[in-house]
Design a protein around this motif. Structure first.
Motif, short mmCIF file in Angstrom:
data_model
loop_
_atom_site.label_atom_id
_atom_site.label_comp_id
_atom_site.label_asym_id
_atom_site.label_seq_id
_atom_site.Cartn_x
_atom_site.Cartn_y
_atom_site.Cartn_z
N GLU A 238 -18.70 19.10 15.87
CA GLU A 238 -18.99 18.57 14.54
C GLU A 238 -17.87 17.66 14.05
OE1 GLU A 238 -19.79 21.77 11.86
OE2 GLU A 238 -21.37 22.58 13.14
N ALA A 239 -16.64 18.07 14.29
CA ALA A 239 -15.49 17.31 13.80
C ALA A 239 -15.40 15.94 14.45
CB ALA A 239 -14.20 18.09 14.04
N PHE A 240 -15.69 15.87 15.74
CA PHE A 240 -15.52 14.62 16.46
C PHE A 240 -16.82 13.84 16.63
CE2 PHE A 240 -11.84 17.14 17.81
CZ PHE A 240 -10.84 16.25 17.44
N ALA A 241 -17.93 14.37 16.16
CA ALA A 241 -19.21 13.68 16.30
C ALA A 241 -19.24 12.36 15.56
CB ALA A 241 -20.35 14.58 15.82
N ASP A 242 -18.55 12.29 14.42
CA ASP A 242 -18.58 11.09 13.60
C ASP A 242 -17.42 10.15 13.89
OD1 ASP A 242 -20.84 11.98 12.31
OD2 ASP A 242 -19.71 13.03 10.76
N ALA A 243 -16.64 10.42 14.92
CA ALA A 243 -15.47 9.60 15.22
C ALA A 243 -15.88 8.15 15.44
CB ALA A 243 -14.74 10.14 16.44
N GLY A 244 -15.16 7.26 14.79
CA GLY A 244 -15.42 5.83 14.95
C GLY A 244 -16.45 5.29 13.98
N ASP A 245 -16.93 6.10 13.09
CA ASP A 245 -17.93 5.65 12.12
C ASP A 245 -17.26 5.04 10.89
OD1 ASP A 245 -20.03 6.54 13.67
OD2 ASP A 245 -20.27 8.42 12.58
N VAL A 246 -18.06 4.36 10.09
CA VAL A 246 -17.64 3.89 8.77
C VAL A 246 -18.22 4.89 7.78
CG1 VAL A 246 -17.81 2.07 7.05
CG2 VAL A 246 -17.54 1.48 9.47
N VAL A 247 -17.35 5.52 7.01
CA VAL A 247 -17.77 6.56 6.07
C VAL A 247 -17.66 6.01 4.65
CG1 VAL A 247 -17.27 8.88 5.22
CG2 VAL A 247 -16.98 8.36 7.65
N LEU A 248 -18.77 6.00 3.93
CA LEU A 248 -18.80 5.54 2.55
C LEU A 248 -18.59 6.72 1.62
CD1 LEU A 248 -21.93 3.20 2.68
CD2 LEU A 248 -19.54 2.61 3.08
N GLY A 249 -17.84 6.50 0.55
CA GLY A 249 -17.60 7.57 -0.40
C GLY A 249 -17.13 7.03 -1.72
N VAL A 250 -16.87 7.95 -2.64
CA VAL A 250 -16.39 7.61 -3.97
C VAL A 250 -15.03 8.26 -4.16
CG1 VAL A 250 -16.84 7.80 -6.45
CG2 VAL A 250 -18.74 7.47 -4.86
N LEU A 251 -14.05 7.46 -4.55
CA LEU A 251 -12.71 7.95 -4.82
C LEU A 251 -12.60 8.14 -6.33
CD1 LEU A 251 -9.93 8.69 -3.68
CD2 LEU A 251 -9.28 6.29 -3.96
N ASP A 252 -12.84 9.39 -6.77
CA ASP A 252 -12.81 9.69 -8.20
C ASP A 252 -12.01 10.94 -8.51
OD1 ASP A 252 -14.47 11.65 -7.20
OD2 ASP A 252 -16.23 11.07 -8.38
N GLY A 253 -11.34 11.48 -7.51
CA GLY A 253 -10.51 12.66 -7.72
C GLY A 253 -11.22 13.98 -7.46
N THR A 254 -12.51 13.94 -7.15
CA THR A 254 -13.24 15.19 -6.93
C THR A 254 -13.17 15.67 -5.48
OG1 THR A 254 -15.34 14.03 -6.55
CG2 THR A 254 -14.85 14.73 -8.81
N THR A 255 -12.81 14.80 -4.56
CA THR A 255 -12.71 15.18 -3.14
C THR A 255 -11.27 15.51 -2.81
OG1 THR A 255 -14.55 13.71 -2.59
CG2 THR A 255 -13.11 14.39 -0.77
N ASP A 256 -11.08 16.62 -2.12
CA ASP A 256 -9.75 17.04 -1.70
C ASP A 256 -9.13 15.96 -0.81
OD1 ASP A 256 -7.47 18.38 -0.85
OD2 ASP A 256 -8.56 19.92 0.26
N PRO A 257 -7.91 15.51 -1.11
CA PRO A 257 -7.26 14.48 -0.29
C PRO A 257 -7.21 14.83 1.21
CG PRO A 257 -5.98 14.84 -2.28
CD PRO A 257 -7.05 15.88 -2.24
N GLU A 258 -7.13 16.12 1.54
CA GLU A 258 -7.13 16.54 2.94
C GLU A 258 -8.40 16.11 3.65
OE1 GLU A 258 -5.25 17.81 5.67
OE2 GLU A 258 -3.82 17.42 4.09
N THR A 259 -9.50 16.06 2.93
CA THR A 259 -10.78 15.63 3.51
C THR A 259 -10.67 14.18 3.96
OG1 THR A 259 -12.00 17.17 2.12
CG2 THR A 259 -13.24 15.31 3.05
#
Length: 98
Positions: free
Chosen positions: A17-38
């Protein structure tokens, strides 16, 4: 024998699961709700982030920007988005100077 209760099948599934998305472009929102470790882990797996910035960029990126740079990744603010690339993937800005 030891008291270890190690289930290798579960570990393999988590690695897949961790490496399945390797090399992808991940879209998201930077608003402080996601843990920086993620964000760090996502880039560490080889993915590029394109984050819509909703708030103060410096404050929102403070929890992960230095670590991304230290691991060899790149960060660039572009038109309301923060682009974060993993080590070995450069952000080409040559066409912005036209």
């Amino acid at each position: 024998m030891s008291d270890w209760d190690l289930d290798l099948r579960d570990a393999e599934e988590q690695m897949d699961e961790a490496f399945a998305d390797a090399g992808d472009v991940v879209l998201g929102v930077l608003d402080g709700t996601t843990d920086p470790e993620t964000w760090i882990r996502t880039v560490d797996y080889g993915n590029t982030l394109v984050l819509s910035v909703e708030g103060d960029l410096n404050e929102l990126a403070a929890g992960f920007a230095r670590e991304i740079k230290d691991m060899g990744g790149e960060l660039m603010h572009f038109r309301g988005f923060l682009i974060v690339s993993p080590p070995g993937t450069g952000i080409d800005t040559d066409r912005l100077n036209r």
